[in-house]
Design an enzyme around this catalytic site. Structure first.
Site, short mmCIF file in Angstrom:
data_model
loop_
_atom_site.label_atom_id
_atom_site.label_comp_id
_atom_site.label_asym_id
_atom_site.label_seq_id
_atom_site.Cartn_x
_atom_site.Cartn_y
_atom_site.Cartn_z
N HIS A 143 0.87 -1.18 0.00
CA HIS A 143 0.00 0.00 0.00
C HIS A 143 0.90 1.22 0.00
O HIS A 143 1.68 1.44 0.93
CB HIS A 143 -0.91 0.01 1.23
CG HIS A 143 -1.85 1.18 1.25
ND1 HIS A 143 -3.11 1.14 0.70
CD2 HIS A 143 -1.69 2.44 1.73
CE1 HIS A 143 -3.70 2.32 0.86
NE2 HIS A 143 -2.86 3.12 1.48
N CYS A 144 0.79 2.01 -1.05
CA CYS A 144 1.66 3.18 -1.20
C CYS A 144 0.93 4.44 -0.75
O CYS A 144 -0.03 4.86 -1.41
CB CYS A 144 2.11 3.32 -2.65
SG CYS A 144 3.23 4.72 -2.93
N PRO A 145 1.35 5.06 0.34
CA PRO A 145 0.67 6.28 0.79
C PRO A 145 0.91 7.45 -0.15
O PRO A 145 0.12 8.40 -0.17
CB PRO A 145 1.28 6.53 2.17
CG PRO A 145 2.62 5.87 2.13
CD PRO A 145 2.45 4.66 1.25
#
Length: 217
Positions: A143-145
Site C-alpha cells: 500500500h503506497c501512501p
C-alpha cells in the site's frame, strides 16, 4: 481510491511546484535563450510531466485488483458447514473459526490458500488483505501512501511507469538546473552572482537531489 488517500495531494503539489519553478526560473532565464535548440527543453519537460502525472493519477484511481467479498449466501453456507463440523466433534463445545488454509492443486502443483476472516474468502496465491483499504488485493505488492492506493495486479504497470518517469523527470530538472548555474555563472562573472540573480532554484534543486535517490531506491 482507498478510503485513506494518504499524502497523494502532497505528492501532486510537490511535483507541480517543482516543475513550475523550473519553468519560471531556469527555462526563462538562460536555457531557452542561450542553448542551441533550447526551446526543446521546456517541451520535453512538459511532455515528461504530463506522462508522469497521468501515470500517477491512473495508479491512484485504478482498481488495484480487489477481490470481491463473499455474498451472504456463501457466508451462510460456510457457517452451516462449520456448525456441522462442530456438531460432529464431541470433544469441544467452543466455537471453532474456519480453517486458516485450504489445500488445492492447480495445474498439478499443490497450493495452500489462506482464509480471510474479514472478507470470508480463501485468498488466491499472492493475494493479501490490506489493512488500510480493508480489502483483499490480488497480487498484492504494497500500500503506497504517496499515491493513496494499493499496488496490485491491475495497476502495478502504471505504478512502475510512474516511478520510472518520476526518476527521469528529477534527473532532467536537476541536470538542466546545474547547466543553468554554469551558464549564468559565465554570464554574470561568478558563481555567487549567479545565485543572487536566480534564488528560486534552491528549493527544487534540493527536492530533485534527494528525490532522485529515494525514487531510484
Amino acid at each position: 481510491m482507498a478510503r485513506q488517500t494518504g499524502i497523494l495531494y502532497f505528492t501532486i503539489s510537490l511535483i507541480l511546484v517543482t516543475v513550475a519553478l523550473f519553468f519560471g526560473f531556469e527555462c526563462r532565464l538562460t536555457l531557452v535563450t542561450h542553448l542551441p535548440y533550447g526551446y526543446f527543453i521546456p517541451i520535453a519537460c512538459g511532455l515528461l510531466f504530463l506522462f508522469n502525472m497521468g501515470c500517477l493519477l491512473r495508479t491512484a484511481w485504478s482498481d488495484p485488483g480487489i477481490i470481491p467479498r463473499s455474498t451472504p449466501e456463501e457466508a451462510a453456507y460456510l457457517e452451516r458447514c462449520l456448525q456441522d463440523q462442530q456438531a460432529r466433534d464431541e470433544n469441544t463445545r467452543e466455537y471453532r473459526p474456519p480453517p486458516r488454509t485450504l489445500d488445492i492443486t492447480i495445474n498439478g502443483t499443490p497450493m495452500k490458500l489462506k482464509y480471510c476472516f474479514t472478507c470470508k474468502i480463501f485468498r488466491p496465491p499472492r493475494a493479501s488483505h490490506c489493512s488500510m483499504c480493508d480489502n483483499c488485493v490480488e497480487n498484492f505488492d504494497h500500500h503506497c501512501p504517496w499515491v493513496g492506493n494499493c499496488v496490485g495486479r491491475r495497476n502495478y504497470r502504471y505504478f512502475f511507469l510512474f516511478v520510472t518517469s518520476l526518476t527521469l523527470l528529477c534527473l532532467f530538472i536537476f541536470s538542466f538546473s546545474v547547466t543553468h548555474i554554469i551558464l549564468l555563472s559565465g554570464l554574470q562573472g561568478g558563481f555567487l552572482e549567479a545565485l543572487k540573480i536566480s534564488p528560486g532554484r534552491y528549493p527544487f534543486m534540493l527536492i530533485c537531489f534527494f528525490s532522485i535517490w529515494s525514487v531510484i531506491g
